[in-house]
Write a protein that holds these residues in place. Structure first.
Motif, mmCIF file in Angstrom:
data_model
loop_
_atom_site.group_PDB
_atom_site.id
_atom_site.type_symbol
_atom_site.label_atom_id
_atom_site.label_comp_id
_atom_site.label_asym_id
_atom_site.label_seq_id
_atom_site.Cartn_x
_atom_site.Cartn_y
_atom_site.Cartn_z
ATOM 1 N N ASP A 110 0.784 -0.921 -0.615
ATOM 2 C CA ASP A 110 -0.064 -0.500 0.060
ATOM 3 C C ASP A 110 0.851 1.369 -0.028
ATOM 4 N N LEU A 111 1.722 1.597 1.079
ATOM 5 C CA LEU A 111 2.563 2.503 0.885
ATOM 6 C C LEU A 111 3.920 2.178 -0.815
ATOM 7 N N GLU A 112 3.849 2.191 -1.182
ATOM 8 C CA GLU A 112 4.171 1.743 -2.566
ATOM 9 C C GLU A 112 3.798 1.898 -3.309
ATOM 10 N N ALA A 117 1.708 6.674 -6.767
ATOM 11 C CA ALA A 117 0.929 8.073 -7.304
ATOM 12 C C ALA A 117 1.932 9.213 -7.291
ATOM 13 N N LEU A 118 2.698 9.445 -6.893
ATOM 14 C CA LEU A 118 2.869 10.742 -6.256
ATOM 15 C C LEU A 118 4.191 10.985 -6.915
ATOM 16 N N GLY A 119 4.324 9.619 -7.939
ATOM 17 C CA GLY A 119 5.392 10.257 -8.776
ATOM 18 C C GLY A 119 6.959 9.748 -8.596
ATOM 19 N N LEU A 120 7.339 8.942 -7.275
ATOM 20 C CA LEU A 120 8.028 8.258 -6.768
ATOM 21 C C LEU A 120 7.932 7.068 -7.309
ATOM 22 N N GLU A 121 8.984 5.810 -7.017
ATOM 23 C CA GLU A 121 10.009 4.782 -7.804
ATOM 24 C C GLU A 121 10.728 4.277 -6.544
ATOM 25 N N PRO A 122 9.766 4.061 -5.361
ATOM 26 C CA PRO A 122 10.284 3.484 -4.396
ATOM 27 C C PRO A 122 9.949 1.694 -4.464
ATOM 28 N N THR A 123 11.441 1.485 -3.741
ATOM 29 C CA THR A 123 12.261 -0.118 -3.747
ATOM 30 C C THR A 123 12.539 0.426 -2.140
ATOM 31 N N ARG A 124 12.404 -1.582 -1.915
ATOM 32 C CA ARG A 124 11.736 -1.933 -0.595
ATOM 33 C C ARG A 124 14.018 -2.280 -0.053
ATOM 34 N N PRO A 208 6.042 15.902 -4.549
ATOM 35 C CA PRO A 208 5.064 16.984 -3.904
ATOM 36 C C PRO A 208 5.716 17.159 -2.079
ATOM 37 N N ALA A 209 5.972 18.236 -2.174
ATOM 38 C CA ALA A 209 6.491 19.149 -0.504
ATOM 39 C C ALA A 209 5.261 19.367 0.476
ATOM 40 N N ASP A 210 4.190 18.908 -0.588
ATOM 41 C CA ASP A 210 2.860 19.615 0.394
ATOM 42 C C ASP A 210 2.133 18.447 1.647
ATOM 43 N N PRO A 211 2.485 17.716 2.786
ATOM 44 C CA PRO A 211 2.809 16.989 3.273
ATOM 45 C C PRO A 211 0.789 16.587 3.350
ATOM 46 N N ALA A 212 -0.301 16.861 2.966
ATOM 47 C CA ALA A 212 -1.993 17.518 2.780
ATOM 48 C C ALA A 212 -1.378 16.229 1.483
ATOM 49 N N ARG A 213 -1.163 16.710 0.666
ATOM 50 C CA ARG A 213 -0.946 16.071 -0.853
ATOM 51 C C ARG A 213 -0.332 14.018 -0.889
ATOM 52 N N VAL A 214 0.172 14.068 0.221
ATOM 53 C CA VAL A 214 1.265 12.858 0.481
ATOM 54 C C VAL A 214 0.160 12.101 1.680
ATOM 55 N N THR A 216 -2.736 12.177 1.530
ATOM 56 C CA THR A 216 -3.867 11.874 1.234
ATOM 57 C C THR A 216 -3.868 10.680 0.806
ATOM 58 N N ALA A 217 -3.205 10.763 -0.197
ATOM 59 C CA ALA A 217 -2.419 9.439 -0.871
ATOM 60 C C ALA A 217 -2.478 7.889 0.043
ATOM 61 N N ILE A 218 -1.758 8.291 0.949
ATOM 62 C CA ILE A 218 -1.069 7.374 1.550
ATOM 63 C C ILE A 218 -2.955 6.797 2.304
ATOM 64 N N GLU A 219 -3.448 7.453 3.479
ATOM 65 C CA GLU A 219 -4.690 7.432 3.302
ATOM 66 C C GLU A 219 -5.954 7.016 2.341
#
Length: 242
Positions: A110-112, A117-124, A208-214, A216-219
């Motif tokens: 879910d976090l990945e 969705a925020l435009g990043l490419e996370p790796t474990r 994004p640097a906006d914590p509200a946007r992040v 929302t995506a996580i929730e």
């Protein structure tokens, strides 16, 4: 599923609100909370057993970060009170001996998905000598750093009690320099290795640097396709319409 938003007015009251999540799950209801905790350095129980714990607490306090000991997780984590997010998902469980790996996997996925969705490419995984080192972490490549440095932005931990399990963690959204500026002396005081350059943020990786946007995506990712939603506001910030 209950969705809890906002934070209590004080650090102590907000901590109690998080602890109540396990009681919600023990009563048979799932819950999700994603919020901006008060400014603090949250130490793990392993930290509290070290001889230099009091010195590390003072190092945090001197830099304007009130110290406390948290119930879940490993080493110290810093929250700046504005951009650092915490998340938690709780669920009822029939057996405390089963399901740990599966719960970690579901939340990691879910976090990945939220970071993608925020435009990043996370790796474990995480770089060597990261803050709050652990098996369940997510890193991103900081495109602004020389050599495209890999940095940790998410740490995930789990707590289980009779009837309920909580998977929780931290997401660093912005303000990397201040967070590194308090964590480095805290870890130094504890005698625990920390490479400040391993500390990353969503914004430094191009998100994004906006914590509200992040938030929302996580929730949205943690709630998933649940349709039985009920909202609970805690009255201080972090409110939004679903």
């Amino acid at each position: 599923m209950r969705v809890v938003r906002g934070r209590r007015d004080t650090l102590a009251a907000d901590r109690d609100a998080s602890r109540r999540l396990l009681s919600i799950a023990a009563d048979g209801e799932r819950a999700v909370r994603v919020w901006t905790p008060h400014r603090q350095v949250a130490f793990g129980r392993r930290d509290a057993r070290l001889e230099e714990y009091d010195r590390a607490r003072e190092a945090a306090r001197e830099r304007g970060f009130p110290p406390l000991e948290r119930d879940v997780g490993g080493r110290a984590v810093a929250y700046d009170g504005e951009t650092t997010l915490a998340f938690a998902r709780v669920e009822p469980i029939p057996d405390i001996r089963a399901g740990t790996t599966e719960r970690y996997e579901r939340v990691t996925v879910d976090l990945e998905r939220s970071l993608e969705a925020l435009g990043l490419e996370p790796t474990r995984g995480e770089p060597d000598d990261s803050f709050c080192p652990g098996t369940h972490s997510l890193s991103v490549v900081d495109a602004s750093a020389d050599g495209r440095r890999r940095r940790k932005v998410v740490g995930i931990a789990q707590r289980v009690r009779q009837g309920a399990a909580l998977v929780a963690g931290v997401v660093l959204v912005a303000n990397r320099e201040e967070l590194a500026g308090v964590l480095a002396p805290v870890y130094d005081a504890l005698g625990v290795p920390l490479e400040p350059a391993s500390i990353g943020t969503v914004s430094d990786a191009g998100g994004p640097a906006d914590p509200a946007r992040v938030r929302t995506a996580i929730e949205d990712a943690l709630v998933g396709d649940a349709t039985d939603l009920s909202l609970e506001g805690l009255g201080d910030g972090d409110e939004r319409n679903h």
